[in-house]
Write an enzyme that holds these catalytic residues in place. Structure first.
Site, PDB file in Angstrom:
ATOM      1  N   ASP A 114       4.985   7.042  -8.061  1.00 54.37           N
ATOM      2  CA  ASP A 114       5.139   5.656  -8.495  1.00 54.37           C
ATOM      3  C   ASP A 114       3.950   4.852  -7.979  1.00 54.37           C
ATOM      4  OD1 ASP A 114       6.288   3.533  -9.820  1.00 54.37           O
ATOM      5  OD2 ASP A 114       7.702   3.034  -8.224  1.00 54.37           O
ATOM      6  N   GLY A 115       3.654   3.787  -8.696  1.00 55.66           N
ATOM      7  CA  GLY A 115       2.620   2.857  -8.294  1.00 55.66           C
ATOM      8  C   GLY A 115       3.178   1.449  -8.322  1.00 55.66           C
ATOM      9  N   GLU A 170      -0.423   4.049 -10.652  1.00 54.49           N
ATOM     10  CA  GLU A 170       0.418   5.100 -11.229  1.00 54.49           C
ATOM     11  C   GLU A 170      -0.375   6.397 -11.391  1.00 54.49           C
ATOM     12  OE1 GLU A 170       3.624   4.904 -11.704  1.00 54.49           O
ATOM     13  OE2 GLU A 170       4.111   2.802 -12.046  1.00 54.49           O
ATOM     14  N   ASP A 219       7.978   6.921 -13.554  1.00 52.66           N
ATOM     15  CA  ASP A 219       8.597   5.880 -14.385  1.00 52.66           C
ATOM     16  C   ASP A 219       7.552   5.166 -15.240  1.00 52.66           C
ATOM     17  OD1 ASP A 219       7.316   4.182 -12.593  1.00 52.66           O
ATOM     18  OD2 ASP A 219       9.147   3.451 -11.677  1.00 52.66           O
ATOM     19  N   HIS A 260      13.423   2.033 -11.039  1.00 50.35           N
ATOM     20  CA  HIS A 260      14.285   1.046 -10.367  1.00 50.35           C
ATOM     21  C   HIS A 260      15.744   1.208 -10.785  1.00 50.35           C
ATOM     22  CE1 HIS A 260      10.510  -0.709  -9.135  1.00 50.35           C
ATOM     23  NE2 HIS A 260      10.142  -0.701 -10.388  1.00 50.35           N
ATOM     24  N   ASP A 278       8.785   4.211  -4.861  1.00 49.68           N
ATOM     25  CA  ASP A 278       8.566   2.768  -4.938  1.00 49.68           C
ATOM     26  C   ASP A 278       8.510   2.161  -3.536  1.00 49.68           C
ATOM     27  OD1 ASP A 278       8.399   0.277  -6.576  1.00 49.68           O
ATOM     28  OD2 ASP A 278      10.262  -0.171  -5.517  1.00 49.68           O
TER      29      ASP A 278
END
Length: 152
Positions: free
Chosen positions: A9-10, A47, A69, A124, A134
């Protein structure tokens, strides 16, 4: 070939702004967490950077299930965007230079050592590994900010 599961994740505080990335690598009962930050970047760059960093730490060619995501990251592979960009000399269908080309090229290079399945996960939500990535990304941004604050 060893099978490794990777979540990435970024995050960015402002876009552009300070950014962070996080990755969780799982191989059997072993787990490794990675993270990093940049003072001025975009969410999309973070990302891609997360995926590069995670794949880079693998010491040998592996079969990888990489979850993100980021539709931008996953669709670039699953919908053939990268192959099309390469064929078109790194130009979009509108004949504009592909954004983040430097990172895309690097990702293609590190991914080529492995058999990677690019998988989309809802961000999320209820995926604990995605949520952990995250947290790692946001913690990296917070750590970067603490270093930027001059001490009195």
């Amino acid at each position: 070939m060893k099978e490794v599961t990777i979540y990435t994740d970024g995050a960015c505080s402002g876009n552009p702004g300070p950014g962070g990335w996080g990755a969780v690598l799982i191989y059997g009962d072993k787990r490794k967490e990675l993270s990093g930050a940049e003072p001025s970047t975009t969410n999309q760059r973070m990302e891609i950077t997360a995926a590069i960093a995670a794949l880079r730490v693998l010491k040998e060619p592996c079969r990888v299930h990489l979850y993100s995501d980021s539709a931008y990251l996953i669709n670039a592979f699953r919908q053939g965007w990268l192959a099309r960009w390469e064929r078109n000399g790194w130009l979009t269908v509108k004949k504009q230079p592909v954004e983040n080309q430097d990172l895309w090229r690097e990702l293609l290079q590190v991914a080529s050592r492995h058999q990677v399945e690019w998988l989309k996960v809802k961000g999320h939500s209820d995926n604990p590994e995605n949520n952990r990535c995250d947290e790692l990304a946001r913690a990296a941004i917070a750590a970067l900010r603490r270093q930027e604050i001059p001490s009195s």
